[in-house]
Design a protein around this motif. Sequence first.
Motif, short mmCIF file in Angstrom:
data_model
loop_
_atom_site.label_atom_id
_atom_site.label_comp_id
_atom_site.label_asym_id
_atom_site.label_seq_id
_atom_site.Cartn_x
_atom_site.Cartn_y
_atom_site.Cartn_z
N GLY A 1 83.03 71.81 37.15
CA GLY A 1 82.65 70.82 38.15
C GLY A 1 82.22 69.51 37.52
O GLY A 1 82.60 68.43 37.97
N GLY A 2 81.41 69.59 36.47
CA GLY A 2 80.95 68.39 35.80
C GLY A 2 82.07 67.61 35.15
O GLY A 2 82.12 66.37 35.24
N TRP A 3 82.98 68.32 34.51
CA TRP A 3 84.09 67.62 33.85
C TRP A 3 85.08 67.06 34.85
O TRP A 3 85.68 66.00 34.61
N GLY A 4 85.26 67.73 35.99
CA GLY A 4 86.12 67.15 37.04
C GLY A 4 85.53 65.85 37.56
O GLY A 4 86.25 64.86 37.76
N ALA A 5 84.21 65.83 37.77
CA ALA A 5 83.55 64.61 38.23
C ALA A 5 83.64 63.51 37.17
O ALA A 5 83.89 62.34 37.50
N ALA A 6 83.42 63.87 35.92
CA ALA A 6 83.48 62.88 34.84
C ALA A 6 84.86 62.23 34.75
O ALA A 6 84.98 61.01 34.61
N LYS A 7 85.89 63.04 34.85
CA LYS A 7 87.26 62.50 34.78
C LYS A 7 87.52 61.53 35.93
O LYS A 7 88.06 60.43 35.73
N ALA A 8 87.15 61.93 37.14
CA ALA A 8 87.41 61.08 38.30
C ALA A 8 86.66 59.75 38.20
O ALA A 8 87.22 58.68 38.47
N LEU A 9 85.41 59.78 37.79
CA LEU A 9 84.61 58.56 37.70
C LEU A 9 85.05 57.66 36.55
O LEU A 9 85.11 56.43 36.69
N CYS A 10 85.37 58.27 35.41
CA CYS A 10 85.82 57.47 34.26
C CYS A 10 87.12 56.73 34.58
O CYS A 10 87.25 55.54 34.28
N GLU A 11 88.05 57.42 35.19
CA GLU A 11 89.32 56.79 35.51
C GLU A 11 89.14 55.69 36.55
O GLU A 11 89.76 54.62 36.45
N ALA A 12 88.30 55.95 37.54
CA ALA A 12 88.10 54.96 38.60
C ALA A 12 87.44 53.70 38.08
O ALA A 12 87.84 52.58 38.42
N THR A 13 86.41 53.84 37.24
CA THR A 13 85.70 52.66 36.74
C THR A 13 86.54 51.87 35.75
O THR A 13 86.43 50.64 35.68
N LYS A 14 87.39 52.53 35.01
CA LYS A 14 88.25 51.78 34.08
C LYS A 14 89.27 50.95 34.83
O LYS A 14 89.65 49.87 34.40
N GLU A 15 89.72 51.48 35.98
CA GLU A 15 90.67 50.73 36.80
C GLU A 15 90.07 49.40 37.23
O GLU A 15 90.77 48.41 37.37
N LYS A 16 88.75 49.38 37.49
CA LYS A 16 88.08 48.15 37.92
C LYS A 16 87.54 47.40 36.68
O LYS A 16 88.19 46.52 36.16
N ASP A 17 86.34 47.79 36.26
CA ASP A 17 85.76 47.17 35.07
C ASP A 17 84.86 48.19 34.39
O ASP A 17 83.71 48.38 34.78
N GLN A 18 85.40 48.85 33.40
CA GLN A 18 84.70 49.92 32.70
C GLN A 18 83.35 49.46 32.16
O GLN A 18 82.39 50.21 32.13
N HIS A 19 83.26 48.20 31.74
CA HIS A 19 82.06 47.72 31.07
C HIS A 19 80.88 47.54 32.02
O HIS A 19 79.75 47.35 31.58
N ASP A 20 81.13 47.60 33.32
CA ASP A 20 80.04 47.46 34.29
C ASP A 20 79.43 48.81 34.66
O ASP A 20 78.48 48.87 35.43
N TYR A 21 79.98 49.89 34.10
CA TYR A 21 79.53 51.22 34.51
C TYR A 21 79.25 52.08 33.28
O TYR A 21 79.94 51.99 32.26
N GLN A 22 78.24 52.90 33.41
CA GLN A 22 77.95 53.88 32.36
C GLN A 22 77.95 55.26 33.02
O GLN A 22 77.09 55.58 33.83
N ILE A 23 78.94 56.08 32.66
CA ILE A 23 79.05 57.44 33.18
C ILE A 23 78.46 58.37 32.13
O ILE A 23 78.87 58.35 30.96
N MET A 24 77.46 59.17 32.54
CA MET A 24 76.79 60.08 31.60
C MET A 24 76.90 61.51 32.09
O MET A 24 76.69 61.79 33.27
N LEU A 25 77.21 62.41 31.18
CA LEU A 25 77.22 63.83 31.46
C LEU A 25 76.11 64.48 30.64
O LEU A 25 76.08 64.34 29.42
N ILE A 26 75.19 65.17 31.34
CA ILE A 26 74.02 65.75 30.69
C ILE A 26 74.08 67.26 30.82
O ILE A 26 74.28 67.79 31.92
N ASP A 27 73.90 67.97 29.72
CA ASP A 27 73.96 69.43 29.76
C ASP A 27 73.05 70.00 28.68
O ASP A 27 72.85 69.38 27.63
#
Length: 633
Positions: free
Chosen positions: A81-107
């Motif tokens: 579940g965590g990796w599915g969310a990470a993939k979706a968010l990373c791809e979406a933010t790069k499409e716009k402006d990756q540098h405006d977002y910080q996606i963090m996965l904590i485990d």
Amino acid sequence: MINSSNYKLKYLNSLSIVLCIQQWSSITPFQISSRPNTARASSNSILSLRATANGAITSDSGAVSTAKAKKKICIIGGGWGGWGAAKALCEATKEKDQHDYQIMLIDALPDPTGISPYLSKTGKPVEAGTRGFWKDYPNINDLTTNYLNLDENDIFTPFTNSSFYSPDGLEATAPVFSEVKFPSSLSSLPIPFLSELADQVVPPLPSPLGQIVATFPLFERIPLADRASMAGLLLATIDCLGGDEKVQAAYDKMNAHDLFVQFKLSDRLVEDFIKPTLLVGLFKPPEELSALVVMELLYYYALAHQDSFDVRWIKNGTVSSSLIAPLATELQNEYGLVVKGGCRVNEVSLSSGDDDGLLNANKVTYFDTTSKTTETIDDVDGVILALGCKGMENVVRTSPDLARLPVFSKAASLKGIDVISVRLWFDKVVPTRTPANVFSRFSELRGAGGTFFMLDQLQENNDDLWGGDETINKGSVVACDFYNAGALLSLSDEDIVKILTDELLPSAVSKFADAKVVDSWVAKYPGTVSWFSPGSFYSRPPLEGAGKNVLPNVKVAGDWVRMGEREHGAKGLCQERAYVSGIEAANSLMDSIGMENFPKHPVIQVREDEAQFKFGVELNNRVMKVLPRFWVR
């Protein structure tokens, strides 16, 4: 085969964006350490940074930077579940402006990326549980072949049979439904058409006819009359899965054992086949399982497509090393994903908005097991709780703000199932009928479900199974798992190994009596696997969490979540469902935090129900408008 050393090298090159990596996933209890409500830099940072009123960043020296503050999204939990969310968010933010977002996965795992292998004390690779990949895993299959560009034949084994053993011997064999052949005895018939069918693959047949034809010759001891008693249960499955949420909630209140009694399944069929299947598929006996979830599993076995229950396994290494590691490397190197391993989340803090009055998660506090410090991520914009029942219990228990919301306190009240994983290395190769096997009705199980997998057959006994040790004779390597294992947890590791080597394995396959164990590994995981108990449906967390009108920036992912309008057809198929739930949680979060225009990650649906199943559902729904469901509450 995946070369883990390549991933290690890539991982070292990306350490500048990884803040910390180390220990298990929110499974162990932890203590809260209070912190001031101010921004704190990572302990690895040279300067402590703070935000000014206008959004600029200043250092302790007073120097001002005009850098725009990044939006922060925290994914808590590093499973599918965590990796599915990470993939979706990373791809979406790069499409716009990756540098405006910080996606963090904590485990809490030392390395949730799977790049560093999990090893036994003697340096051999191990993992918790042996997980199968079913035919209807379209999104994980797409991830493997189209996103990671991996050859499925290098990652997965062919689809395999499974054998069921009891103290009486072999009870049944689950076939590879897509490879069932007409019997060779047809060649002796004087009828040309039939004789030509001998040893030919049976074409796909409508369900459940295809499943009946495929399994008919493979039940060694269970009489035909007992097998036929399942017919009524198929009707209940159509009624349950074809009904609305109210109907399914009624089935959920009922345990599966009572449903079996109502529909007059034979004791022999239940004890010798259905019960052991549930113990290793849903990890509890029928009297402790929701009838709804049992119906979902039964659907894939008997009413979906003929080959829906075909299953395959990882061919080399583990699920983490084969699939998670290359995915993590891609997301870190190409999208700037920050992975915080060895970090146990202490608290998710909420605040109330001044304008709309809605609650918002604004701070995540965690304990870094490497630096032994408590760290805080302030000004969080979104959170995805990609946790199982044990992890959810731990986070909610130490997050008073979350605990005040009934949806989270109820989710935290659900209990998990005890699991024991064992790996045995033998001095001799032991041939078996099938590589995947189930223990049934053995008193030594003490109420648990048990499986054993011949890894030397599934993974061709490669050197990695032995940790590269070339000094010993390489016999069979067996992965054994016990589910609902509470009565076994108190035993020593040596006693658990002894039960397997002296009782269970030789009773199933006699040649195990001639083999000696040269190494062993035992791991116990109390309360860690989702338990779909009767009446648990409305306590399982919704994907939307507390809801868009209460707490819009917190979503939930995992195989146990209720996905609502985003429900996916992979019910009962945990890895696929967990992965899809993570994607959908990310898609929903973007809609809730001002990212509506960001591209949403597509989700591939499973194959449509067959026409006869749809017809059965429609007919049943009409009948149920005038007849009461006397068998449910």
